[in-house]
Design a protein around this motif. Structure first.
Motif, PDB file in Angstrom:
ATOM      1  N   PRO A 580       0.812  -1.223   0.000  1.00  0.00           N
ATOM      2  CA  PRO A 580       0.000   0.000   0.000  1.00  0.00           C
ATOM      3  C   PRO A 580       0.845   1.272   0.000  1.00  0.00           C
ATOM      4  O   PRO A 580       0.342   2.335  -0.314  1.00  0.00           O
ATOM      5  N   ASP A 581       2.143   1.126   0.322  1.00  0.00           N
ATOM      6  CA  ASP A 581       2.968   2.324   0.397  1.00  0.00           C
ATOM      7  C   ASP A 581       3.671   2.656  -0.911  1.00  0.00           C
ATOM      8  O   ASP A 581       4.360   3.657  -1.001  1.00  0.00           O
ATOM      9  N   SER A 582       3.552   1.794  -1.911  1.00  0.00           N
ATOM     10  CA  SER A 582       4.235   2.137  -3.155  1.00  0.00           C
ATOM     11  C   SER A 582       3.539   3.354  -3.754  1.00  0.00           C
ATOM     12  O   SER A 582       2.335   3.535  -3.621  1.00  0.00           O
ATOM     13  N   TYR A 583       4.341   4.212  -4.389  1.00  0.00           N
ATOM     14  CA  TYR A 583       3.762   5.514  -4.768  1.00  0.00           C
ATOM     15  C   TYR A 583       2.696   5.399  -5.837  1.00  0.00           C
ATOM     16  O   TYR A 583       1.774   6.195  -5.875  1.00  0.00           O
ATOM     17  N   SER A 584       2.782   4.391  -6.729  1.00  0.00           N
ATOM     18  CA  SER A 584       1.729   4.344  -7.753  1.00  0.00           C
ATOM     19  C   SER A 584       0.394   4.000  -7.117  1.00  0.00           C
ATOM     20  O   SER A 584      -0.651   4.461  -7.552  1.00  0.00           O
ATOM     21  N   ILE A 585       0.415   3.197  -6.059  1.00  0.00           N
ATOM     22  CA  ILE A 585      -0.832   2.858  -5.392  1.00  0.00           C
ATOM     23  C   ILE A 585      -1.335   4.029  -4.553  1.00  0.00           C
ATOM     24  O   ILE A 585      -2.501   4.389  -4.616  1.00  0.00           O
ATOM     25  N   ARG A 586      -0.417   4.670  -3.839  1.00  0.00           N
ATOM     26  CA  ARG A 586      -0.843   5.824  -3.032  1.00  0.00           C
ATOM     27  C   ARG A 586      -1.430   6.928  -3.910  1.00  0.00           C
ATOM     28  O   ARG A 586      -2.471   7.493  -3.608  1.00  0.00           O
ATOM     29  N   ALA A 587      -0.759   7.211  -5.031  1.00  0.00           N
ATOM     30  CA  ALA A 587      -1.244   8.291  -5.906  1.00  0.00           C
ATOM     31  C   ALA A 587      -2.587   7.916  -6.536  1.00  0.00           C
ATOM     32  O   ALA A 587      -3.451   8.771  -6.714  1.00  0.00           O
ATOM     33  N   ALA A 588      -2.775   6.632  -6.840  1.00  0.00           N
ATOM     34  CA  ALA A 588      -4.051   6.220  -7.422  1.00  0.00           C
ATOM     35  C   ALA A 588      -5.165   6.358  -6.392  1.00  0.00           C
ATOM     36  O   ALA A 588      -6.282   6.765  -6.714  1.00  0.00           O
ATOM     37  N   VAL A 589      -4.853   6.039  -5.130  1.00  0.00           N
ATOM     38  CA  VAL A 589      -5.852   6.148  -4.071  1.00  0.00           C
ATOM     39  C   VAL A 589      -6.291   7.601  -3.906  1.00  0.00           C
ATOM     40  O   VAL A 589      -7.469   7.891  -3.790  1.00  0.00           O
ATOM     41  N   SER A 590      -5.327   8.516  -3.944  1.00  0.00           N
ATOM     42  CA  SER A 590      -5.728   9.918  -3.806  1.00  0.00           C
ATOM     43  C   SER A 590      -6.074  10.539  -5.162  1.00  0.00           C
ATOM     44  O   SER A 590      -6.364  11.730  -5.234  1.00  0.00           O
ATOM     45  N   ASP A 592      -4.296  11.395  -7.639  1.00  0.00           N
ATOM     46  CA  ASP A 592      -3.469  12.577  -7.789  1.00  0.00           C
ATOM     47  C   ASP A 592      -2.379  12.329  -8.831  1.00  0.00           C
ATOM     48  O   ASP A 592      -1.330  11.762  -8.544  1.00  0.00           O
ATOM     49  N   TYR A 593      -2.632  12.774 -10.051  1.00  0.00           N
ATOM     50  CA  TYR A 593      -1.682  12.531 -11.133  1.00  0.00           C
ATOM     51  C   TYR A 593      -0.345  13.212 -10.876  1.00  0.00           C
ATOM     52  O   TYR A 593       0.707  12.629 -11.096  1.00  0.00           O
ATOM     53  N   LYS A 594      -0.397  14.450 -10.411  1.00  0.00           N
ATOM     54  CA  LYS A 594       0.858  15.206 -10.278  1.00  0.00           C
ATOM     55  C   LYS A 594       1.788  14.586  -9.247  1.00  0.00           C
ATOM     56  O   LYS A 594       3.001  14.557  -9.429  1.00  0.00           O
ATOM     57  N   GLN A 595       1.184  14.065  -8.175  1.00  0.00           N
ATOM     58  CA  GLN A 595       1.992  13.382  -7.168  1.00  0.00           C
ATOM     59  C   GLN A 595       2.685  12.171  -7.800  1.00  0.00           C
ATOM     60  O   GLN A 595       3.873  11.940  -7.617  1.00  0.00           O
ATOM     61  N   PHE A 596       1.926  11.419  -8.575  1.00  0.00           N
ATOM     62  CA  PHE A 596       2.508  10.260  -9.231  1.00  0.00           C
ATOM     63  C   PHE A 596       3.648  10.685 -10.147  1.00  0.00           C
ATOM     64  O   PHE A 596       4.730  10.106 -10.123  1.00  0.00           O
ATOM     65  N   TYR A 597       3.395  11.710 -10.939  1.00  0.00           N
ATOM     66  CA  TYR A 597       4.404  12.143 -11.914  1.00  0.00           C
ATOM     67  C   TYR A 597       5.717  12.506 -11.226  1.00  0.00           C
ATOM     68  O   TYR A 597       6.787  12.109 -11.659  1.00  0.00           O
ATOM     69  N   ARG A 598       5.620  13.258 -10.144  1.00  0.00           N
ATOM     70  CA  ARG A 598       6.829  13.695  -9.439  1.00  0.00           C
ATOM     71  C   ARG A 598       7.682  12.511  -8.995  1.00  0.00           C
ATOM     72  O   ARG A 598       8.888  12.501  -9.159  1.00  0.00           O
TER      73      ARG A 598
END
Ligand code: ADP
Ligand code: ZN
Ligand code: ZN
Length: 705
Positions: A580-590, A592-598
């Motif tokens: 659950p802590d991997s960023y692609s999963i966290r960003a998908a949960v919120s 939030d595309y920009k968070q993922f991109y960063r």
């Protein structure tokens, strides 16, 4: 390039016509063998000339033969038998037709009444439709003809798949953000600024309406437009909005058209009968006389990349075509590709944003279910406790559920069910793949190590490949919810496009409570009664041995979540994961595309992957394993011989499916800061391979990424 010229050909210098495919001032041949061009055929560069120049560009850029490139861009000419079709045409005003219909009804001439009513709505109806669907006899139609109410006409028609569009339905007006973006586009267009725009709009923000306005602007100024939609999303539901608005100006290309039908549509485009072409990747090659706009919807889709030589990408190719014709390009997505967003931030593309849903419905609530915790609590099933409860709740309320098993690019990674640890390559940070010989391998650099029996991180023995299929999910659902009606959709159940649509329409009609499927269920379908989406194993696509794994996972999760709550009730989404802590999963949960991109761009930067650097993939394949290995060794040696300042080589390494249809496969990667040195590199390898007998039994293919 593209101009038609007359040239002397062969020993007798017979004059023939040809096309200029490129210009330069350094002859590649012995100067003595070059002849003068006899003359230019006057006139504007025609569509055919443009297509030939395009083929030449594709050949050079993507590395293929000229023949393969020409076959890709030039429509196949085939003898087409034009069908004769008959139509019933209304010859009076619609109001008059309504009155006539009423009078027939009073006289109990019901068939005639039906036809007049239908014609009052739609003044041209195919004779077959009148007979078969409206159930009107030839005799009744003749009688109406004698009364001067209708005319039967036959004509040689193109087989237009959009014959019965109803044009001119009332329009939605744009909301503020849509308006701003469309106005900015139109102002640029009218000022002669033909740019590349990236329209980043969340799911349901109304990107399609923006495309329609932009297309209308371009078409009203006398030019033509191409809209690309991934084949899987090219359903009647999506194109209907275009038929309604643009009527007979639109044509659709899809894979069910015969070659003859495709050719027809291309000819209509060339002759100026239509001005909008909608279709998958290959619709790019519509020979319009004066293209003004190319729109690529769902720009991030992997289907925009050709898998055959030339391995072109629709995005780059569209930009090249736009450059040729002075056209604009609009790329649209809720989850833009790293490539497109990277370029937009660098200022190469103009970034446009839609941040709100167009209709008054909220984005779904997204929850994560930590499957490691579930295991700790003794739940070893494929469904978390939360998902089980929510499914039961939906069944109770008679709302629908979609369960999605994310198997894209799944390549046998090894992970720990107790702690989520995944076996990775120490050099590339990509997951290792289990091979039948019991070893774990990195497909990027060739690193290998023995299979493990306990988790190196927590010692658990629950470490293995992840195995689960849609069939098991379906069986489990039957067991847990015996009264639920379940539909399953995957490669096995669809049986081609028809089966696919049957399942989807059964689900849309609420003839089932739960739809289980692979990624094909998450693309662009609108089911208003779906209020719950479950992603069963979000990690599965996260660990394909591919540097784009996180990107693909994030896109799929956001799209899957976008399926929930499209109607009046708010949707909920459960994402089941071991990480659950991997960023692609966290960003998908919120969401939030920009968070993922960063986070993702930092990874690409650190590892030197595209879009930060460019990459050339060279695939070698042969039936003869020994020759293949020899060829790979030669390429490696040849690479060392070259003075490589800008490029970095990795491999060749055996593919994850090393032997396929009796062919052995190896792949080599070359990285560079820009694309140009890679094209030069490819040209050198091409020349080396062509002249070397050691490669006679080896097929070499190139792919610029
Ligand atoms: P996207 O492609 O961005 O996911 P769509 O184009 O499918 O979104 O639009 C989502 C829904 O919102 C559609 O039903 C569409 O008709 C509606 N819609 C879009 N723009 C407007 C608008 N300006 N006013 C009202 N409804 C709109
Ligand atoms: Zn572990
Ligand atoms: Zn590696």
């Amino acid at each position: 390039p593209g101009v038609m010229v007359r040239v002397p050909f062969g020993k007798g210098n017979r004059l023939i016509t040809g096309y200029v495919i490129g210009t330069g001032n350094q002859p590649k041949l012995d100067a003595g063998r070059i002849k003068e061009i006899e003359g230019i055929v006057p006139g504007k560069v025609q569509a055919v000339g443009r297509m030939i120049e395009l083929a030449a560009w594709m050949k050079n850029y993507y590395g293929s033969t000229m023949n393969q490139a020409l076959k890709t861009v030039i429509p196949v000419k085939e003898k087409v038998r034009h069908q004769e079709r008959k139509q019933v045409v209304l010859t009076v005003m619609p109001e008059n037709a309504k009155e006539q219909a009423a009078s027939f009804r009073r006289k109990h001439a019901l068939a005639r009444a039906r036809l007049m009513e239908a014609l009052a709505q739609r003044p041209v109806i195919a004779l077959e439709e009148a007979k078969n669907e409206l159930n009107v006899s030839t005799q009744s139609i003749r009688a109406l003809e004698e009364l001067g109410l209708v005319r039967i006409q036959s004509e040689n028609i193109y087989r237009n798949p959009v014959a019965n569009a109803e044009a001119g339905v009332q329009r939605l007006s744009l909301n503020r953000q849509q308006r701003e973006n469309v106005d900015a586009f139109c102002a640029d267009y009218d000022a002669g600024l033909h740019r590349i725009y990236l329209l980043h709009g969340i799911t349901g923000s109304g990107k399609t309406l923006c495309y329609m306005e932009m297309i209308e602007h371009v078409v009203s100024r006398g030019r033509q437009a191409i809209l690309l939609i991934p084949e899987i999303a090219l359903t009647f539901q999506t194109v209907k909005r275009f038929y309604m608005r643009f009527g007979g100006k639109v044509s659709i290309l899809h894979s069910r058209l015969s070659k003859g039908e495709r050719y027809d549509q291309f000819m209509r485009a060339m002759n100026g009968e239509i001005s909008i072409m909608i279709g998958p990747r290959s619709a790019l090659f519509t020979p319009f006389p004066d293209i003004g706009l190319i729109v690529i919807d769902e720009e991030h889709e992997a289907a925009y990349k050709s898998e055959q030589s030339p391995k072109y990408h629709a995005r780059e190719t569209a930009c090249h075509i736009a450059g040729q014709s002075g056209a604009s390009v609009v790329l649209g997505s809720a989850t833009p590709s790293m490539e497109a967003y990277f370029r937009a931030l660098r200022g190469e593309y103009v970034l446009m944003e839609l941040e709100h849903r167009a209709k008054e419905c909220e984005l779904p609530k997204v929850y994560t279910a930590d499957m490691r915790q579930e295991l700790k609590q003794g739940n070893r099933s494929m469904f978390s406790m939360q998902l089980q409860q929510m499914i039961a709740d939906r069944l109770e309320r008679q709302e629908q559920t979609m369960l999605f098993l994310n198997k894209r690019g799944y390549a046998g990674f090894i992970s720990c069910r107790s702690c989520g640890h995944v076996m990775r390559c120490p050099h590339c940070d990509l997951s290792l793949t289990a091979h039948s010989n019991g070893r774990l391998m990195c497909h990027y650099c060739g690193y290998e190590q023995p299979q493990v029996s306990a988790c190196p991180s927590c010692g658990s023995k629950y470490i293995s490949g992840f195995r689960a299929g849609t069939q098991q999910v379906e069986a489990l659902l039957h067991k847990m919810y015996p009264s639920a009606r379940v539909l399953r959709m995957d490669m096995d159940t669809t049986g081609g496009k028809e089966g696919h649509e049957k399942i989807l329409s059964a689900f849309a009609d609420h003839r089932a409570d739960i739809l289980v499927g692979t990624q094909m269920i998450v693309k662009g379908h609108d089911f208003p009664a779906v209020t719950l989406v479950g992603v069963l194993a979000a990690d599965m696509s996260l660990y394909s041995s591919d540097y784009q794994a996180s990107e693909r996972t994030f896109q799929l999760l956001v799209q899957a979540a976008g399926r929930a709550g499209r109607g009046s009730r708010q949707g909920e989404v459960v994402i089941q994961t071991y990480t659950p802590d991997s960023y692609s999963i966290r960003a998908a949960v919120s969401q939030d595309y920009k968070q993922f991109y960063r986070e993702e761009i930092a990874f690409r930067e650190a590892m030197g992957y595209p879009p930060v650097r460019s990459m050339l993939k060279i695939s070698l394949s042969s039936e003869n394993e020994e020759q293949l290995e020899n060829g790979c060794a030669l390429l490696k040696a040849q690479n060392k011989g070259q003075n490589q300042e800008q490029t970095e080589c990795i491999g060749p390494v055996p593919d994850s499916v090393y032997k396929r249809n009796d062919y052995y496969n190896q792949t080599m990667y070359v990285k560079a800061p820009e694309t140009e040195p890679l094209i030069a590199y490819k040209d050198r390898v091409e020349e080396y391979v062509r002249d070397n007998p050691a490669f006679r039994q080896i097929t070499v293919q190139y792919d610029i990424i």
